[in-house]
Scaffold this active site. Structure first.
Site, PDB file in Angstrom:
ATOM      1  N   ALA A 148       4.455  -3.166 -15.210  1.00 20.81           N
ATOM      2  CA  ALA A 148       5.570  -2.609 -14.437  1.00 20.81           C
ATOM      3  C   ALA A 148       5.975  -3.534 -13.297  1.00 20.81           C
ATOM      4  O   ALA A 148       7.164  -3.746 -13.038  1.00 20.81           O
ATOM      5  CB  ALA A 148       5.197  -1.231 -13.893  1.00 20.81           C
ATOM      6  N   ARG A 153      -7.414  -9.427  -0.429  1.00 18.52           N
ATOM      7  CA  ARG A 153      -6.714  -9.054   0.807  1.00 18.52           C
ATOM      8  C   ARG A 153      -7.583  -9.105   2.058  1.00 18.52           C
ATOM      9  O   ARG A 153      -7.116  -9.486   3.129  1.00 18.52           O
ATOM     10  CB  ARG A 153      -6.126  -7.640   0.668  1.00 18.52           C
ATOM     11  CG  ARG A 153      -4.940  -7.568  -0.257  1.00 18.52           C
ATOM     12  CD  ARG A 153      -4.495  -6.127  -0.458  1.00 18.52           C
ATOM     13  NE  ARG A 153      -3.434  -6.040  -1.449  1.00 18.52           N
ATOM     14  CZ  ARG A 153      -3.120  -4.923  -2.089  1.00 18.52           C
ATOM     15  NH1 ARG A 153      -3.803  -3.802  -1.859  1.00 18.52           N
ATOM     16  NH2 ARG A 153      -2.138  -4.917  -2.968  1.00 18.52           N
ATOM     17  N   CYS A 155       1.320  -1.716  -0.995  1.00 18.78           N
ATOM     18  CA  CYS A 155       2.733  -1.346  -0.923  1.00 18.78           C
ATOM     19  C   CYS A 155       3.046  -0.474   0.289  1.00 18.78           C
ATOM     20  O   CYS A 155       4.058  -0.682   0.976  1.00 18.78           O
ATOM     21  CB  CYS A 155       3.157  -0.645  -2.211  1.00 18.78           C
ATOM     22  SG  CYS A 155       2.028   0.655  -2.757  1.00 18.78           S
ATOM     23  N   SER A 159       4.570   5.979  -9.479  1.00 16.73           N
ATOM     24  CA  SER A 159       4.588   4.628 -10.029  1.00 16.73           C
ATOM     25  C   SER A 159       3.623   3.692  -9.313  1.00 16.73           C
ATOM     26  O   SER A 159       3.223   2.667  -9.871  1.00 16.73           O
ATOM     27  CB  SER A 159       5.995   4.041  -9.971  1.00 16.73           C
ATOM     28  OG  SER A 159       6.493   4.058  -8.636  1.00 16.73           O
ATOM     29  N   HIS A 169       8.151   5.027  -1.932  1.00 19.59           N
ATOM     30  CA  HIS A 169       7.200   5.659  -1.018  1.00 19.59           C
ATOM     31  C   HIS A 169       7.914   6.090   0.265  1.00 19.59           C
ATOM     32  O   HIS A 169       8.732   5.344   0.817  1.00 19.59           O
ATOM     33  CB  HIS A 169       6.089   4.684  -0.617  1.00 19.59           C
ATOM     34  CG  HIS A 169       5.137   4.332  -1.716  1.00 19.59           C
ATOM     35  ND1 HIS A 169       5.098   4.991  -2.919  1.00 19.59           N
ATOM     36  CD2 HIS A 169       4.161   3.383  -1.773  1.00 19.59           C
ATOM     37  CE1 HIS A 169       4.147   4.469  -3.670  1.00 19.59           C
ATOM     38  NE2 HIS A 169       3.571   3.494  -3.005  1.00 19.59           N
TER      39      HIS A 169
END
Length: 358
Positions: free
Chosen positions: A14, A100, A129, A159, A253
């Site tokens: 995706a 990260r 995100c 998603s 979001h």
């Protein structure tokens, strides 16, 4: 002008397909594009600038001759393959959580801390995100007025859990509307023993629970925000706390962000003017016209939308705002490509002599 050989790792997912779209729209001069994925996707063809490009298997040797890697194939794949890409001379921008929190790996949102790219050692991490959109909205405020504290509650789209999770939610919704029983099989976390439907529901759990009762998603938001804004994931001078909730939204979001500035006499008018001039931010804030950010209207956009700006009358210097962004674009694919654009623009597409190899 130098041209670059670019590889997309996880090209058929995706985020991977959106990486392809954003790369096509970017300023990066692409000499050659390699599409890499698992063995089961080999041979599948995707379109890029009018050409059909076949997907190849993601192996260490597939990165030979590659200058830039844009990766979104899962943390385990990134951990295994990106050091191999770096060994072969590629600079990697990783959209997973694999690197990260590594001290040697810059965690970058270009509107906030582009200068951190100068310190890269072959791998740059794309933040979570939900973290990205929040820091885009907060950074102009921090720069001018300082920040003491941030309290965020997120409303995160299905998603964000991947394509299979999104399809599971749609199936749940169809079952509910046809009078059938909903069977949760994916949410909140597929690997957890209990599952609940997301359709027509809210789940206050994203990722697994830590020992202190916070979920790992909440942990990520807290420590990523600190690392991006101050360079230190445990910075005690910036107080951040989070509650992350999965909601039955397809893409986009939403976040309710409460923050306290170090400057006491800030006004809503000051904040609105500041955000209207901020890079990557679109202010939608007109209560008289019922104008405020929504996931449906943010879908497909690279921007971060801010509205519902208002002061906390009980606590001077504290404010509320509502922040919305497309989690698959600014929250993932676009931020990744944007980082790559800045690497190209600043002539930073080269692996240093002391690369980070995991």
């Amino acid at each position: 002008m130098r041209e670059y050989t670019v590889a997309i790792l996880g090209a058929t997912g995706a985020v991977g397909t959106r990486l392809l779209e954003q790369l096509e729209k970017s300023t990066i001069p692409v000499k050659e594009l390699k599409l890499l994925a698992s063995k089961r996707s080999v041979g599948k063809k995707l379109r890029f600038k009018g050409q059909q490009i076949a997907v190849s298997e993601a192996t260490p040797d597939a990165f030979t001759g590659v200058d830039l890697v844009l990766a979104s194939a899962g943390g385990a794949v990134s951990k295994r393959l990106l050091p191999e890409a770096v060994k072969r001379g590629a600079v990697c921008v990783d959209n997973t959580s694999a690197f990260r929190m590594e001290k040697e790996v810059p965690l970058v949102v270009p509107e906030v801390n582009e200068e951190a790219l100068k310190e890269h050692r072959g791998i740059i991490a794309n933040p979570n995100c939900s973290t990205i959109q929040m820091v885009v909205a907060l950074e102009p405020i921090r720069q001018k007025y300082g920040l003491k504290q941030v309290i965020v509650s997120t409303y995160q789209a299905a998603s964000g859990a991947g394509q299979s999770a999104l399809e599971a939610m749609k199936t749940e919704a169809r079952n509910y509307l046809s009078g059938q029983e909903m069977h949760g099989e994916v949410f909140p976390v597929k690997s957890e023993p209990k599952h609940y439907p997301l359709a027509f529901n809210l789940l206050p759990q994203i990722d697994v629970f830590e020992e202190d009762g916070y979920t790992h998603e909440e942990w990520k938001m807290i420590h990523e925000t600190k690392k991006i804004m101050s360079g230190e994931m445990n910075d005690p001078t910036l107080k951040v706390t989070a509650t992350c909730v999965r909601v039955p939204v397809v893409i986009g979001h939403g976040e309710s962000v409460y923050f306290t500035t170090k400057t006491p006499d800030v006004t809503v008018k000051d904040l609105r003017a500041l955000l209207e001039a901020a890079p990557g931010v679109v202010v939608q804030d007109d209560p008289k016209q019922q104008l405020y950010p929504q996931p449906l209207t943010a879908e497909g956009s690279r921007a971060t939308y801010v509205g519902r700006l208002r002061a906390d009358h009980e606590n001077p210097g504290s404010f509320n705002m509502w922040v919305v962004s497309d989690n698959l674009l600014k929250g993932a694919a676009w931020n990744t490509v944007q980082i790559a654009e800045r690497l190209v623009a600043n002539e930073l597409v080269s692996v240093p002599e002391d690369p980070y190899l995991g």
